[in-house]
Design an enzyme around this catalytic site. Structure first.
Site, PDB file in Angstrom:
ATOM      1  N   PRO A 162       0.764  -1.283   0.045  1.00 51.60           N
ATOM      2  CG  PRO A 162      -0.707  -1.476   1.370  1.00 51.60           C
ATOM      3  CD  PRO A 162       0.262  -2.150   0.923  1.00 51.60           C
ATOM      4  CB  THR A 192      -3.735  -9.727 -11.184  1.00 48.97           C
ATOM      5  OG1 THR A 192      -3.672  -8.290 -11.363  1.00 48.97           O
ATOM      6  CG2 THR A 192      -4.716 -10.517 -12.191  1.00 48.97           C
ATOM      7  CD  GLU A 391       3.868  -7.183 -14.853  1.00 53.81           C
ATOM      8  OE1 GLU A 391       5.114  -6.908 -14.658  1.00 53.81           O
ATOM      9  OE2 GLU A 391       3.123  -7.990 -14.828  1.00 53.81           O
TER      10      GLU A 391
HETATM   11  P1  TGC Z   1      17.916  -2.179  -8.854  1.00 52.18           P
HETATM   12  O1  TGC Z   1      19.088  -1.733  -8.040  1.00 52.18           O
HETATM   13  O2  TGC Z   1      17.857  -1.681 -10.206  1.00 52.18           O
HETATM   14  O3  TGC Z   1      18.109  -3.918  -9.000  1.00 52.18           O
HETATM   15  C1  TGC Z   1      18.043  -4.715  -7.761  1.00 52.18           C
HETATM   16  C2  TGC Z   1      18.617  -5.891  -8.212  1.00 52.18           C
HETATM   17  O4  TGC Z   1      17.853  -6.473  -9.417  1.00 52.18           O
HETATM   18  C3  TGC Z   1      18.544  -6.615 -10.496  1.00 52.18           C
HETATM   19  N1  TGC Z   1      17.502  -6.206 -11.725  1.00 52.18           N
HETATM   20  C4  TGC Z   1      16.932  -7.194 -12.371  1.00 52.18           C
HETATM   21  N2  TGC Z   1      17.069  -8.493 -12.593  1.00 52.18           N
HETATM   22  C5  TGC Z   1      16.313  -9.010 -13.371  1.00 52.18           C
HETATM   23  N3  TGC Z   1      15.406  -8.539 -14.173  1.00 52.18           N
HETATM   24  C6  TGC Z   1      15.177  -7.251 -14.057  1.00 52.18           C
HETATM   25  N4  TGC Z   1      14.382  -6.458 -14.938  1.00 52.18           N
HETATM   26  C7  TGC Z   1      15.915  -6.484 -13.340  1.00 52.18           C
HETATM   27  N5  TGC Z   1      16.272  -5.144 -12.900  1.00 52.18           N
HETATM   28  C8  TGC Z   1      16.836  -5.057 -11.790  1.00 52.18           C
HETATM   29  C9  TGC Z   1      19.628  -5.699 -10.522  1.00 52.18           C
HETATM   30  O5  TGC Z   1      20.646  -6.165 -11.244  1.00 52.18           O
HETATM   31  C10 TGC Z   1      19.915  -5.914  -9.000  1.00 52.18           C
HETATM   32  O6  TGC Z   1      20.508  -6.992  -9.006  1.00 52.18           O
HETATM   33  P2  TGC Z   1      21.767  -7.166  -7.659  1.00 52.18           P
HETATM   34  O7  TGC Z   1      22.204  -8.600  -7.780  1.00 52.18           O
HETATM   35  O8  TGC Z   1      22.696  -6.161  -8.179  1.00 52.18           O
HETATM   36  O9  TGC Z   1      21.195  -6.985  -6.535  1.00 52.18           O
HETATM   37  O10 TGC Z   1      16.634  -1.838  -7.919  1.00 52.18           O
HETATM   38  P3  TGC Z   1      15.989  -0.511  -7.497  1.00 52.18           P
HETATM   39  O11 TGC Z   1      15.577  -0.642  -6.251  1.00 52.18           O
HETATM   40  O12 TGC Z   1      16.825   0.617  -8.151  1.00 52.18           O
HETATM   41  O13 TGC Z   1      14.728  -0.448  -8.406  1.00 52.18           O
HETATM   42  C11 TGC Z   1      14.512  -0.479 -10.006  1.00 52.18           C
HETATM   43  C12 TGC Z   1      13.131  -0.056 -10.297  1.00 52.18           C
HETATM   44  C13 TGC Z   1      12.602   1.221  -9.795  1.00 52.18           C
HETATM   45  C14 TGC Z   1      13.221  -0.102 -11.914  1.00 52.18           C
HETATM   46  C15 TGC Z   1      12.277  -1.386  -9.849  1.00 52.18           C
HETATM   47  O14 TGC Z   1      11.909  -1.260  -8.371  1.00 52.18           O
HETATM   48  C16 TGC Z   1      10.867  -1.471 -10.633  1.00 52.18           C
HETATM   49  O15 TGC Z   1      10.718  -1.984 -11.752  1.00 52.18           O
HETATM   50  N6  TGC Z   1       9.957  -0.913  -9.827  1.00 52.18           N
HETATM   51  C17 TGC Z   1       8.645  -0.949 -10.387  1.00 52.18           C
HETATM   52  C18 TGC Z   1       7.877  -2.184  -9.473  1.00 52.18           C
HETATM   53  C19 TGC Z   1       6.799  -2.689 -10.347  1.00 52.18           C
HETATM   54  O16 TGC Z   1       6.852  -2.967 -11.789  1.00 52.18           O
HETATM   55  N7  TGC Z   1       5.853  -3.678  -9.695  1.00 52.18           N
HETATM   56  C20 TGC Z   1       4.944  -4.592 -10.314  1.00 52.18           C
HETATM   57  C21 TGC Z   1       4.301  -5.183  -9.656  1.00 52.18           C
HETATM   58  S1  TGC Z   1       3.671  -6.732 -10.190  1.00 52.18           S
HETATM   59  C22 TGC Z   1       2.520  -6.387 -11.073  1.00 52.18           C
HETATM   60  O17 TGC Z   1       2.184  -5.079 -11.327  1.00 52.18           O
HETATM   61  C23 TGC Z   1       1.579  -7.326 -11.804  1.00 52.18           C
HETATM   62  S2  TGC Z   1       0.258  -6.693 -12.781  1.00 52.18           S
HETATM   63  C24 TGC Z   1       0.041  -8.433 -13.593  1.00 52.18           C
HETATM   64  C25 TGC Z   1      -1.039  -8.373 -14.516  1.00 52.18           C
HETATM   65  O18 TGC Z   1      -2.523  -8.612 -13.842  1.00 52.18           O
HETATM   66  O19 TGC Z   1      -1.175  -8.650 -15.604  1.00 52.18           O
HETATM   67  P1  FAD Z   2       3.151   4.452  -6.597  1.00 48.43           P
HETATM   68  O1  FAD Z   2       4.185   3.842  -6.696  1.00 48.43           O
HETATM   69  O2  FAD Z   2       2.776   5.235  -5.589  1.00 48.43           O
HETATM   70  O3  FAD Z   2       3.360   5.784  -7.773  1.00 48.43           O
HETATM   71  C1  FAD Z   2       2.558   6.825  -7.944  1.00 48.43           C
HETATM   72  C2  FAD Z   2       2.977   8.000  -8.872  1.00 48.43           C
HETATM   73  O4  FAD Z   2       4.179   8.454  -8.479  1.00 48.43           O
HETATM   74  C3  FAD Z   2       3.055   7.262 -10.514  1.00 48.43           C
HETATM   75  O5  FAD Z   2       2.364   8.060 -11.327  1.00 48.43           O
HETATM   76  C4  FAD Z   2       4.461   7.057 -10.611  1.00 48.43           C
HETATM   77  O6  FAD Z   2       4.855   6.973 -11.688  1.00 48.43           O
HETATM   78  C5  FAD Z   2       5.285   8.123  -9.766  1.00 48.43           C
HETATM   79  N1  FAD Z   2       6.719   7.969  -9.276  1.00 48.43           N
HETATM   80  C6  FAD Z   2       7.041   6.852  -8.527  1.00 48.43           C
HETATM   81  N2  FAD Z   2       8.304   7.006  -8.396  1.00 48.43           N
HETATM   82  C7  FAD Z   2       8.590   8.118  -8.926  1.00 48.43           C
HETATM   83  C8  FAD Z   2       9.954   8.852  -9.137  1.00 48.43           C
HETATM   84  N3  FAD Z   2      11.161   8.173  -8.687  1.00 48.43           N
HETATM   85  N4  FAD Z   2      10.144   9.756  -9.909  1.00 48.43           N
HETATM   86  C9  FAD Z   2       8.814  10.411 -10.762  1.00 48.43           C
HETATM   87  N5  FAD Z   2       7.622   9.769 -10.343  1.00 48.43           N
HETATM   88  C10 FAD Z   2       7.536   8.555  -9.638  1.00 48.43           C
HETATM   89  N6  FAD Z   2       1.071  -5.569  -8.082  1.00 48.43           N
HETATM   90  C11 FAD Z   2       1.615  -6.840  -7.874  1.00 48.43           C
HETATM   91  O7  FAD Z   2       2.288  -7.036  -6.909  1.00 48.43           O
HETATM   92  N7  FAD Z   2       0.909  -7.968  -8.250  1.00 48.43           N
HETATM   93  C12 FAD Z   2      -0.030  -8.086  -8.997  1.00 48.43           C
HETATM   94  O8  FAD Z   2      -0.738  -8.909  -9.426  1.00 48.43           O
HETATM   95  C13 FAD Z   2      -0.762  -6.684  -9.495  1.00 48.43           C
HETATM   96  N8  FAD Z   2      -1.598  -6.488 -10.127  1.00 48.43           N
HETATM   97  C14 FAD Z   2      -2.345  -5.181 -10.456  1.00 48.43           C
HETATM   98  C15 FAD Z   2      -3.578  -5.123 -11.053  1.00 48.43           C
HETATM   99  C16 FAD Z   2      -4.288  -3.602 -11.077  1.00 48.43           C
HETATM  100  C17 FAD Z   2      -5.482  -3.760 -11.777  1.00 48.43           C
HETATM  101  C18 FAD Z   2      -3.321  -2.620 -10.795  1.00 48.43           C
HETATM  102  C19 FAD Z   2      -4.025  -1.287 -11.067  1.00 48.43           C
HETATM  103  C20 FAD Z   2      -2.139  -2.932 -10.251  1.00 48.43           C
HETATM  104  C21 FAD Z   2      -1.655  -4.032 -10.061  1.00 48.43           C
HETATM  105  N9  FAD Z   2      -0.464  -4.232  -9.272  1.00 48.43           N
HETATM  106  C22 FAD Z   2      -0.081  -5.451  -8.956  1.00 48.43           C
HETATM  107  C23 FAD Z   2       0.204  -3.145  -8.607  1.00 48.43           C
HETATM  108  C24 FAD Z   2       0.841  -2.179  -9.584  1.00 48.43           C
HETATM  109  O9  FAD Z   2       2.137  -2.883 -10.033  1.00 48.43           O
HETATM  110  C25 FAD Z   2       1.369  -0.810  -8.963  1.00 48.43           C
HETATM  111  O10 FAD Z   2       0.079  -0.250  -8.859  1.00 48.43           O
HETATM  112  C26 FAD Z   2       2.299  -0.087  -9.728  1.00 48.43           C
HETATM  113  O11 FAD Z   2       3.535  -0.903  -9.758  1.00 48.43           O
HETATM  114  C27 FAD Z   2       2.677   1.235  -9.123  1.00 48.43           C
HETATM  115  O12 FAD Z   2       2.658   1.402  -7.752  1.00 48.43           O
HETATM  116  P2  FAD Z   2       1.679   2.104  -6.715  1.00 48.43           P
HETATM  117  O13 FAD Z   2       0.254   2.005  -7.369  1.00 48.43           O
HETATM  118  O14 FAD Z   2       1.776   2.174  -5.508  1.00 48.43           O
HETATM  119  O15 FAD Z   2       1.863   3.687  -7.096  1.00 48.43           O
END
Ligand code: TGC
Ligand code: FAD
Length: 411
Positions: A162, A192, A391
């Site tokens: 959260p 999801t 993602e």
């Molecule tokens: P950072 O220092 O960049 O990386 C930490 C460690 O991870 C390694 N790494 C990766 N390894 C594999 N694949 C990748 N894509 C990787 N990216 C980074 C990296 O080499 C490092 O490894 P090590 O061995 O040195 O420790 O980490 P950071 O804390 O600076 O964060 C980078 C950032 C902001 C890009 C990352 O936190 C991020 O991607 N944030 C976004 C979170 C996100 O996308 N959440 C999604 C949640 S799941 C979801 O939304 C499911 S929706 C599903 C659906 O319904 O379809």
């Molecule tokens: P926040 O991280 O609070 O971001 C808020 C805003 O701040 C965004 O506009 C972002 O771009 C901006 N921001 C953040 N950091 C910076 C920065 N450094 N500089 C400038 N701007 C910044 N997650 C899971 O783990 N598993 C799932 O299955 C999953 N399914 C999902 C399904 C749905 C329908 C939705 C809506 C979300 C789902 N998510 C899931 C979560 C999703 O991955 C997050 O909503 C997403 O990663 C963004 O996180 P947040 O919502 O907490 O937004």
């Protein structure tokens, strides 16, 4: 006229000229202007056609009702499984072992139906089965993967919390070792499949760094809550997960990975699928708007004869074509084992943005009808607002590409 000319051509004409005539007389597919389908293998085309048929026969007839009723069509899960779409790119354990292009095409066809259906398959395949396959023990793989491939066991992936999903390194959910077991506390948000999942892959902070835990449903202290009142992804289930002193046995910890790279490597798989999937949503919108605008007469001529409208349609085709090319090249990189996270970030960001703009403009070109559930653009548009956020938000992917270009971390 060219066609008549071609028909008159004698068979003895030079081959290059006959080829020019042949190419000039073909009409292009508006949804595949560069005929990328021609570059697919027979197997890839077969996979695409099978999924296309499933979506036409089973998804499109019900999806409007599902979206309106805020209902995930769970009855489709056995059919998705029977076609080999769950864990399709994994090998062994009853999985199809298809290549990355096939997985992309599966996502594209499913999302042509609805992003919620593609989401289900993404989560099951890339976010749950993938980490078990990549980091699980032999017992974990045997216990979970075959049942997940058959669709008998549904998974979810808990990373986001959260207080801020973009920065998972700062997660609060933690696990402490107690004897041979672990005690898990915390919560996850926006998950999801959360409320219907039999198995949750939960990422938690430990004294040694972030680790993955496999939580079966009904574990004492593990509860879920459905997130209602969504305007987006209404045919998909989204939930919160809560962990209150949940006792997780050691055999349910993923042994093969520690640190943020565990969950981030799963995201790379799923983001890859999204880069393809959103192309399908955009194609569905363009197909609808072409049909609608062609049949609507305003100011004495069909809308499609209006320059401004043609420019907007051409703009949609440009966005879709760019996204298709990017997805295909990404797939080739993945199949060569050369895929880099920054390349996935660029494609996820570009293709979500492109699809959202196509959906928004399609909705507008339908005028008042564009807000009706009888037409697909508004449903895709609302869904894509989630897809561009989950993602990794657009900003997160822009900053990932920026970091790759400059070497500076600006998060
Ligand atoms: P950072 O220092 O960049 O990386 C930490 C460690 O991870 C390694 N790494 C990766 N390894 C594999 N694949 C990748 N894509 C990787 N990216 C980074 C990296 O080499 C490092 O490894 P090590 O061995 O040195 O420790 O980490 P950071 O804390 O600076 O964060 C980078 C950032 C902001 C890009 C990352 O936190 C991020 O991607 N944030 C976004 C979170 C996100 O996308 N959440 C999604 C949640 S799941 C979801 O939304 C499911 S929706 C599903 C659906 O319904 O379809
Ligand atoms: P926040 O991280 O609070 O971001 C808020 C805003 O701040 C965004 O506009 C972002 O771009 C901006 N921001 C953040 N950091 C910076 C920065 N450094 N500089 C400038 N701007 C910044 N997650 C899971 O783990 N598993 C799932 O299955 C999953 N399914 C999902 C399904 C749905 C329908 C939705 C809506 C979300 C789902 N998510 C899931 C979560 C999703 O991955 C997050 O909503 C997403 O990663 C963004 O996180 P947040 O919502 O907490 O937004």
């Amino acid at each position: 006229m060219i066609a008549r000319f071609a028909a008159a051509c004698a068979p003895g004409w030079p081959a290059i000229f006959r080829e020019w005539i042949r190419v000039s007389t073909q009409t292009l597919d508006p949804l595949d202007l560069y005929d990328l389908r021609a570059s697919l293998t027979d197997e890839e085309r077969l996979v695409q056609d099978s999924v296309r048929r499933l979506v036409d026969a089973r998804v499109l007839p019900i999806i409007r009702e599902c979206f309106e009723a805020n209902r995930f069509p769970r009855e489709l899960v056995p059919e998705l499984a029977a076609l080999g779409l769950l864990g399709s790119s994994l090998s062994g354990y009853g999985c199809a072992g298809l290549n990355a292009i096939c997985y992309g095409l599966i996502c594209q066809e499913l999302e042509r139906g609805d992003s919620g259906i593609r989401s289900f398959v993404s989560v099951q395949s890339s976010l749950c089965m993938y980490p078990i396959h990549a980091y699980g023990s032999p017992e974990q793989k045997q216990r979970y993967l075959p049942a997940m491939a058959r669709g008998e066991l549904i998974g979810c992936f808990g990373l986001t919390e959260p207080q801020g999903g973009s920065d998972p390194a700062n997660m609060k959910t933690h696990a402490r070792q107690r004897g041979h077991d672990w005690v898990l506390n915390g919560s996850k948000m926006w998950i999801t499949n959360g409320s219907i999942a039999d198995l949750a892959v939960v990422w938690a902070q430990t004294d040694d760094g972030i680790r993955g835990f496999l939580l079966e449903k009904n574990l004492p202290g593990f509860t879920t809550q459905l997130i209602e009142r969504k305007f987006s992804l209404r045919a998909s289930i989204t939930s919160a997960l809560f962990f209150d002193d949940v006792l997780v046995p050691q055999q349910n910890v993923l042994p093969g990975v520690t640190g943020l790279k565990g969950p981030l490597s799963c995201l790379t798989q799923a983001r890859y699928g999204i880069a393809w999937g959103v192309v399908g949503a955009a194609q569905a919108c363009l197909a609808q708007v072409l049909e609608y605008a062609g049949g609507r007469t305003l100011f004495g001529r069909p809308l499609t004869e209006n320059q401004a409208v043609q420019i907007r349609l051409a703009e949609m085709a440009r966005r879709i074509t760019g996204a298709q090319l990017l997805a295909l090249e990404l797939g080739r990189l993945k199949d060569r084992g050369a895929l880099q996270p920054a390349q996935v970030s660029l494609a996820k960001w570009n293709n979500c943005r492109a699809a959202l703009e196509v959906a928004r403009d399609s909705r507008d070109l339908l005028g008042g009808a564009g807000i009706s559930a009888d037409y697909v653009p508004i449903r895709h548009m609302l869904n894509l607002e989630s897809v561009i956020t989950y993602e990794g938000t657009e900003t997160i992917h822009q900053l990932s590409v920026g970091r790759e270009l400059t070497g500076h971390n600006a998060f």
